[in-house]
Write a protein that holds these residues in place. Structure first.
Motif, PDB file in Angstrom:
ATOM      1  N   LYS A  38       0.604  -1.209   0.024  1.00  0.00           N
ATOM      2  CA  LYS A  38       0.076   0.011  -0.102  1.00  0.00           C
ATOM      3  C   LYS A  38       0.898   1.497  -0.001  1.00  0.00           C
ATOM      4  O   LYS A  38       2.032   0.998   0.371  1.00  0.00           O
ATOM      5  CB  LYS A  38      -0.978  -0.051   1.218  1.00  0.00           C
ATOM      6  CG  LYS A  38      -0.184   0.102   2.693  1.00  0.00           C
ATOM      7  CD  LYS A  38      -1.515  -0.394   3.823  1.00  0.00           C
ATOM      8  CE  LYS A  38      -0.837  -0.434   5.031  1.00  0.00           C
ATOM      9  NZ  LYS A  38      -1.923  -0.615   5.976  1.00  0.00           N
ATOM     10  N   HIS A  79     -14.396  -0.253   2.159  1.00  0.00           N
ATOM     11  CA  HIS A  79     -13.089  -1.183   1.749  1.00  0.00           C
ATOM     12  C   HIS A  79     -13.539  -2.660   1.458  1.00  0.00           C
ATOM     13  O   HIS A  79     -14.735  -3.054   1.571  1.00  0.00           O
ATOM     14  CB  HIS A  79     -12.224  -1.363   3.202  1.00  0.00           C
ATOM     15  CG  HIS A  79     -13.121  -1.873   4.413  1.00  0.00           C
ATOM     16  ND1 HIS A  79     -13.067  -3.464   4.343  1.00  0.00           N
ATOM     17  CD2 HIS A  79     -13.598  -1.751   5.457  1.00  0.00           C
ATOM     18  CE1 HIS A  79     -13.455  -3.828   5.376  1.00  0.00           C
ATOM     19  NE2 HIS A  79     -13.843  -2.762   6.273  1.00  0.00           N
ATOM     20  N   TYR A  91      -6.906   0.876   3.764  1.00  0.00           N
ATOM     21  CA  TYR A  91      -7.041   1.732   2.625  1.00  0.00           C
ATOM     22  C   TYR A  91      -6.698   3.165   3.193  1.00  0.00           C
ATOM     23  O   TYR A  91      -7.251   3.998   2.490  1.00  0.00           O
ATOM     24  CB  TYR A  91      -8.473   1.540   2.235  1.00  0.00           C
ATOM     25  CG  TYR A  91      -8.574   0.171   1.408  1.00  0.00           C
ATOM     26  CD1 TYR A  91      -8.513   0.286   0.100  1.00  0.00           C
ATOM     27  CD2 TYR A  91      -9.310  -0.710   1.987  1.00  0.00           C
ATOM     28  CE1 TYR A  91      -8.827  -0.914  -0.740  1.00  0.00           C
ATOM     29  CE2 TYR A  91      -9.156  -2.003   1.332  1.00  0.00           C
ATOM     30  CZ  TYR A  91      -9.143  -2.028  -0.094  1.00  0.00           C
ATOM     31  OH  TYR A  91      -9.312  -3.389  -0.743  1.00  0.00           O
ATOM     32  N   ASP A 152     -13.467  -1.166  -3.354  1.00  0.00           N
ATOM     33  CA  ASP A 152     -13.032  -2.120  -3.822  1.00  0.00           C
ATOM     34  C   ASP A 152     -13.170  -3.605  -3.688  1.00  0.00           C
ATOM     35  O   ASP A 152     -13.725  -3.770  -2.418  1.00  0.00           O
ATOM     36  CB  ASP A 152     -11.403  -1.883  -3.282  1.00  0.00           C
ATOM     37  CG  ASP A 152     -10.367  -2.946  -4.053  1.00  0.00           C
ATOM     38  OD1 ASP A 152     -10.537  -3.372  -5.232  1.00  0.00           O
ATOM     39  OD2 ASP A 152      -9.410  -2.994  -3.399  1.00  0.00           O
ATOM     40  N   ASN A 285      -4.772  -1.834  -4.094  1.00  0.00           N
ATOM     41  CA  ASN A 285      -4.282  -1.220  -3.146  1.00  0.00           C
ATOM     42  C   ASN A 285      -2.750  -1.473  -2.986  1.00  0.00           C
ATOM     43  O   ASN A 285      -2.265  -1.322  -2.290  1.00  0.00           O
ATOM     44  CB  ASN A 285      -4.881  -1.779  -1.953  1.00  0.00           C
ATOM     45  CG  ASN A 285      -4.589  -1.257  -0.666  1.00  0.00           C
ATOM     46  OD1 ASN A 285      -4.537   0.227  -0.605  1.00  0.00           O
ATOM     47  ND2 ASN A 285      -4.472  -1.847   0.517  1.00  0.00           N
TER      48      ASN A 285
END
Length: 309
Positions: A38, A79, A91, A152, A285
């Motif tokens: 990430k 999320h 996230y 997502d 991500n």
């Protein structure tokens, strides 16, 4: 095109062995598994953690405010994590980037995970958060007529569900929605070819979707026919908001995402659909390591800017 070799090392992981872990062990692994991928944490105006009372429970949310003063549009983020995993933390860096690039307030939802919180509770919980944002827009310095929603993976599933709920209940309007690598047909009732072509070997596998994740989310498998569980099965796609839909080539969920985009477009919505070739599920991500992830985030921000400003 061939699979991007950047995923080769990741795909050496024995993901099947993870299903023998306890839910808590698997959740801990999932959270840590994103640490090397990430993006960096960047500064925004303010970050506020709150807990609000929703239809189902006391729900933690995180509010990211931009650096500029005044009243801003809002983007609600839901999320991913197969209904079972994930959190606001996973996230966090993405929410910060959207806050700055779109100059909007971002609200991230820590909805209740399955199997403790089964269908339809997570969708109702997310709907309640959006209604709370709408009802408290003045306090939050948010434009109530400029609220977008996105997510997502199963965050996209819940996003699509709440847009249908908003259309039917008419308590607030959603300006735009973002759907990334989304599961629209929980048990593959529409027979997506990608669930066969990409069934095994690309991190998220069809047997895990249909035999592990979905049964832990639903009270009974018959609920998969409910459009609020499988948004692709909706009777009508009319009067749903415009959308940005992202799919990727080596994802078992690819075809249902593109089928949903087609249905939305044919019903009159303005749909931006982009498939990333050579890419696997969950890439969004991987901001630090995958160029296509950064491109996808730029696309999302561009479309949100167009819709909200």
């Amino acid at each position: 095109m061939p699979l991007n070799p950047i995923f080769n090392k990741l795909l050496e992981t024995d993901f099947d062995s993870m299903y023998s872990l306890s839910i808590e062990q698997f959740r801990e692994y999932y959270e840590k598994s994103w640490d090397d991928f990430k993006g960096d944490v960047i500064d925004v105006g303010t970050v506020i953690n709150r807990t609000i009372k929703t239809a189902k429970r006391d729900t933690p949310i995180r509010i990211y405010n931009p650096k500029t003063k005044g009243i801003h549009p809002a983007f609600i983020w839901i999320h991913g994590g197969g209904f079972i995993f994930g959190s606001m933390e996973v996230y966090d860096s993405i929410c910060r980037k959207i806050t700055n690039k779109v100059n909007c307030t971002v609200v991230s939802i820590d909805y209740g995970l399955s199997p403790e919180h089964k269908f339809p509770d997570p969708g109702e919980e997310c709907y309640s958060v959006i209604k709370w944002v709408y009802d408290n827009a003045a306090e939050l310095n948010i434009q109530p007529d400029k609220i977008a929603v996105g997510g997502d993976s199963v965050g996209g599933t819940l996003t699509a569900a709440v847009t249908q709920m908003a259309r039917e209940r008419k308590e607030f309007s959603i300006t735009y929605h973002v759907l990334i690598n989304t599961m629209f047909d929980l048990l593959g009732i529409t027979k997506p070819l990608s669930r066969v072509e990409n069934a095994k070997g690309y991190r998220l596998e069809t047997h895990a979707i249909e035999g592990w994740y979905v049964p832990k989310y639903l009270n009974d498998l018959s609920e998969a026919k409910n459009p609020l569980a499988s948004p692709l099965l909706a009777e009508s796609f009319k009067d749903l908001p415009d959308a940005c839909i992202i799919t990727c080539e080596y994802d078992p969920l690819r075809d249902e995402g593109e089928h949903y985009a087609k249905n939305l477009s044919e019903a009159g919505a303005d749909v931006c659909l982009k498939r990333y070739d050579g890419i696997i599920h969950g890439f969004f991500n991987m901001q630090r390591t995958v160029e296509e992830a950064r491109d996808a985030l730029d696309l999302v921000c561009t479309k949100l800017n167009e819709a909200l400003h």
